[in-house]
Design an enzyme around this catalytic site. Structure first.
Site, PDB file in Angstrom:
ATOM      1  N   HIS A 275      38.133  27.875 -41.019  1.00  0.00           N
ATOM      2  CA  HIS A 275      37.306  27.009 -40.510  1.00  0.00           C
ATOM      3  C   HIS A 275      37.924  26.971 -39.185  1.00  0.00           C
ATOM      4  O   HIS A 275      37.118  26.387 -37.774  1.00  0.00           O
ATOM      5  CB  HIS A 275      37.242  25.541 -40.918  1.00  0.00           C
ATOM      6  CG  HIS A 275      36.328  24.959 -40.257  1.00  0.00           C
ATOM      7  ND1 HIS A 275      35.387  25.925 -40.060  1.00  0.00           N
ATOM      8  CD2 HIS A 275      36.144  23.487 -40.373  1.00  0.00           C
ATOM      9  CE1 HIS A 275      34.179  24.277 -39.285  1.00  0.00           C
ATOM     10  NE2 HIS A 275      35.235  23.214 -39.748  1.00  0.00           N
ATOM     11  N   CYS A 276      38.915  27.403 -38.688  1.00  0.00           N
ATOM     12  CA  CYS A 276      39.889  26.506 -36.798  1.00  0.00           C
ATOM     13  C   CYS A 276      39.766  27.944 -35.966  1.00  0.00           C
ATOM     14  O   CYS A 276      39.596  28.166 -35.235  1.00  0.00           O
ATOM     15  CB  CYS A 276      40.960  26.303 -37.322  1.00  0.00           C
ATOM     16  SG  CYS A 276      41.308  24.321 -38.287  1.00  0.00           S
ATOM     17  N   ILE A 277      40.736  29.679 -36.092  1.00  0.00           N
ATOM     18  CA  ILE A 277      41.325  30.092 -35.441  1.00  0.00           C
ATOM     19  C   ILE A 277      40.386  31.031 -34.819  1.00  0.00           C
ATOM     20  O   ILE A 277      40.070  31.462 -34.008  1.00  0.00           O
ATOM     21  CB  ILE A 277      42.230  31.092 -36.524  1.00  0.00           C
ATOM     22  CG1 ILE A 277      43.328  30.402 -37.482  1.00  0.00           C
ATOM     23  CG2 ILE A 277      42.651  31.462 -35.352  1.00  0.00           C
ATOM     24  CD1 ILE A 277      44.099  29.486 -36.185  1.00  0.00           C
ATOM     25  N   ILE A 279      36.979  29.907 -35.031  1.00  0.00           N
ATOM     26  CA  ILE A 279      36.050  28.988 -33.796  1.00  0.00           C
ATOM     27  C   ILE A 279      36.536  28.393 -32.606  1.00  0.00           C
ATOM     28  O   ILE A 279      36.036  28.553 -31.161  1.00  0.00           O
ATOM     29  CB  ILE A 279      35.732  28.157 -34.404  1.00  0.00           C
ATOM     30  CG1 ILE A 279      34.594  29.089 -35.867  1.00  0.00           C
ATOM     31  CG2 ILE A 279      34.806  27.571 -34.423  1.00  0.00           C
ATOM     32  CD1 ILE A 279      34.429  28.255 -37.100  1.00  0.00           C
ATOM     33  N   ASP A 280      37.946  27.874 -32.412  1.00  0.00           N
ATOM     34  CA  ASP A 280      37.907  26.713 -32.264  1.00  0.00           C
ATOM     35  C   ASP A 280      38.280  27.239 -31.109  1.00  0.00           C
ATOM     36  O   ASP A 280      37.817  27.008 -29.220  1.00  0.00           O
ATOM     37  CB  ASP A 280      39.559  26.224 -32.886  1.00  0.00           C
ATOM     38  CG  ASP A 280      38.765  25.101 -33.611  1.00  0.00           C
ATOM     39  OD1 ASP A 280      37.946  25.354 -34.213  1.00  0.00           O
ATOM     40  OD2 ASP A 280      40.519  25.277 -34.981  1.00  0.00           O
TER      41      ASP A 280
END
Ligand SMILES: NC(=O)c1ccc[n+]([C@@H]2O[C@H](COP(=O)([O-])OP(=O)(O)OC[C@H]3O[C@@H](n4cnc5c(N)ncnc54)[C@H](O)[C@@H]3O)[C@@H](O)[C@H]2O)c1
Length: 439
Positions: A275-277, A279-280
């Site tokens: 969910h993070c790398i 997208i953020d």
């Protein structure tokens, strides 16, 4: 200290402050549990009724939270859950842990933060402290959340209520660094906001790291994730270059990693996931575009990483070709669908792209993952095969996407006709083996 601050500080220190956590997902539920264990009464608020019902039954749906841990807290009344946002009016301290995905166009989708803020604004009252935890671009807390809260309530941040940003950094599935001992960066809209948020979080968390503003806290999270994304992009490009040169990238990495300083080991793979790398950093590059600046490292790493699933599919095509077969009609078994080993999280997993691309090329694709029983996408859905041994034996080619630790790689190597190993899961045994192609 003003009267408002003094009263709130006393409530926080005595743990009499009533807490609400907006969003009961991977971040919100563990946070609720940690604060409840520290003695706070916590209400988890989530529009998803099935999550709320599960919490009320004491059943955890998040791998990092055991039901044995959750159930006693629910039973003792320390944790409550509801879909009713009007309960916010009773809260003294509110954490916002809602999703921040990307839209199909690749732009940030801030609708969840906006909705949560609007609900909160209706019930904001004097003496409330609020922390936004959702990963987002620098400026969100001040530009969106603060503006809306002050506009609707007529109250002033730093005087009547306190607003801060504190990025969630937990690495899903990890046991050494968890919600309770992960150092927590906190930056307030004003010094008083930062102070109250740090006081609150310091009651339950082992280490709080105050910074001077919400923007610093927001940007720190993006630096962390951009650092990983760019380094993964770099090592993936190394893998592509080594492939052209006929050099073993895995041996190169191990050799470089013997340097005692100045080098940090990253490994190539079939693409970014979670969910993070993936997208953020795109939140950051999007924001910078509005300031006429191109975040070049992010764009480049994103391009390299996004193309890795295609590279894996090319490898499958090549190895089948060597064996005189075409991808069209071949039976391909994808091993592992989760975005990383030993977790049940398939969000943004490269397995989804690899399976989609193989299907586009008319391969007969199945997958196996001990943690993920089925995958539902817009244009396809699959269930994990149950008989792994038979599946490996039947497949024209096995593609290792996630190196779950419970797989018996020796047996897989023994049984499979051909293998594309995108994680070096087979290690030395896969090297120079005529039926194996490594990334
Ligand atoms: N999962 C991680 O490991 C991780 C790590 C670091 C940061 N983050 C960040 O934390 C944030 C939350 O991520 P997550 O993984 O917990 O997401 P998630 O999807 O697991 O959970 C979010 C929850 O929020 C609920 N929700 C949606 N709209 C809401 C609203 N208006 N009010 C209240 N609840 C609402 C959803 O129903 C869902 O249950 C994201 O910004 C993410 O980038 C996640």
């Amino acid at each position: 200290m003003t009267d408002t601050k003094t009263k709130l500080a006393a409530k926080l220190k005595s743990r009499q402050a009533r807490m609400a956590v907006l969003g009961q997902g991977y971040v919100g539920l563990p946070l609720a549990v940690v604060f409840a264990q520290a003695g706070f009464e916590v209400t988890g608020i989530d529009p998803d009724a099935s999550k709320v019902e599960a919490i009320l039954r004491g059943e955890s749906y998040i791998g990092d939270v055991a039901s044995d841990e959750l159930a006693p807290l629910v039973k003792s009344g320390k944790i409550k859950a509801s879909t009713d946002f009007s309960l916010l009016k009773e809260a003294d301290a509110v954490s916002i842990c809602v999703p921040t995905p990307l839209r199909k166009t690749g732009d940030p989708d801030l609708s969840y933060i906006l909705e949560a803020t609007e609900d909160l604004a209706q019930h904001l009252h004097t003496g409330m402290v609020i922390v936004l935890e959702s990963t987002t671009y620098p400026g969100t807390t001040r530009e969106l959340v603060l503006t809306k809260l002050e506009e609707v309530s007529g109250l002033k941040a730093g005087e009547d209520f306190f607003l801060a940003f504190s990025p969630e950094r937990v690495d899903h599935g990890r046991e050494d660094w968890t919600t309770i001992n992960m150092p927590k960066v906190i930056g307030g809209i004003t010094p008083a906001c930062g102070e109250m948020a740090a006081l609150w979080y310091g009651q339950a968390l082992e280490s709080v790291v105050p910074v001077s503003s919400t923007e610093v806290a927001e940007m720190a999270k993006l630096l962390e994730n951009t650092f990983r994304m760019v380094n993964i992009g770099l090592v993936n490009e190394m893998a592509l270059m080594c492939d052209r040169l006929g050099v073993d990238v895995w041996e190169v990495i191990e050799a470089a990693a013997t340097k005692p300083f100045g080098f940090m080991k990253f490994t190539p793979g079939p693409g970014l996931g979670g969910h993070c790398i993936p997208i953020d950093p795109l939140y950051l590059s999007w924001k910078l575009k509005s300031l006429n600046y191109t975040a070049r490292f992010i764009e480049l790493a994103s391009e390299v990483n996004t193309n890795m699933p295609r590279h894996v599919v090319d490898k499958v095509q090549d190895i089948l070709n060597e064996a005189g077969k075409s991808l069209n009609g071949s039976r391909i078994l994808v091993l592992g669908a989760a975005y990383k080993p030993d977790v049940d999280d398939v969000r943004e997993s490269p397995a989804l792209d690899v399976i989609g691309l193989l299907r586009e090329k008319k391969a007969d694709v199945s997958y196996h993952d001990p943690f993920i029983a089925k995958i539902d996408q817009d244009d396809w859905a699959l269930e994990s095969i149950t008989d792994l041994n038979a599946g490996i034996g039947d497949a024209d080619c096995v593609v290792i996407i996630t190196d779950h630790s419970q797989y018996d790689y020796e047996a897989i190597l023994d049984k499979a006709k051909l293998i594309v190993d995108s994680r070096n899961a087979l290690g030395e045994a896969g090297r120079d083996n005529p039926k194996v192609v490594r990334l």
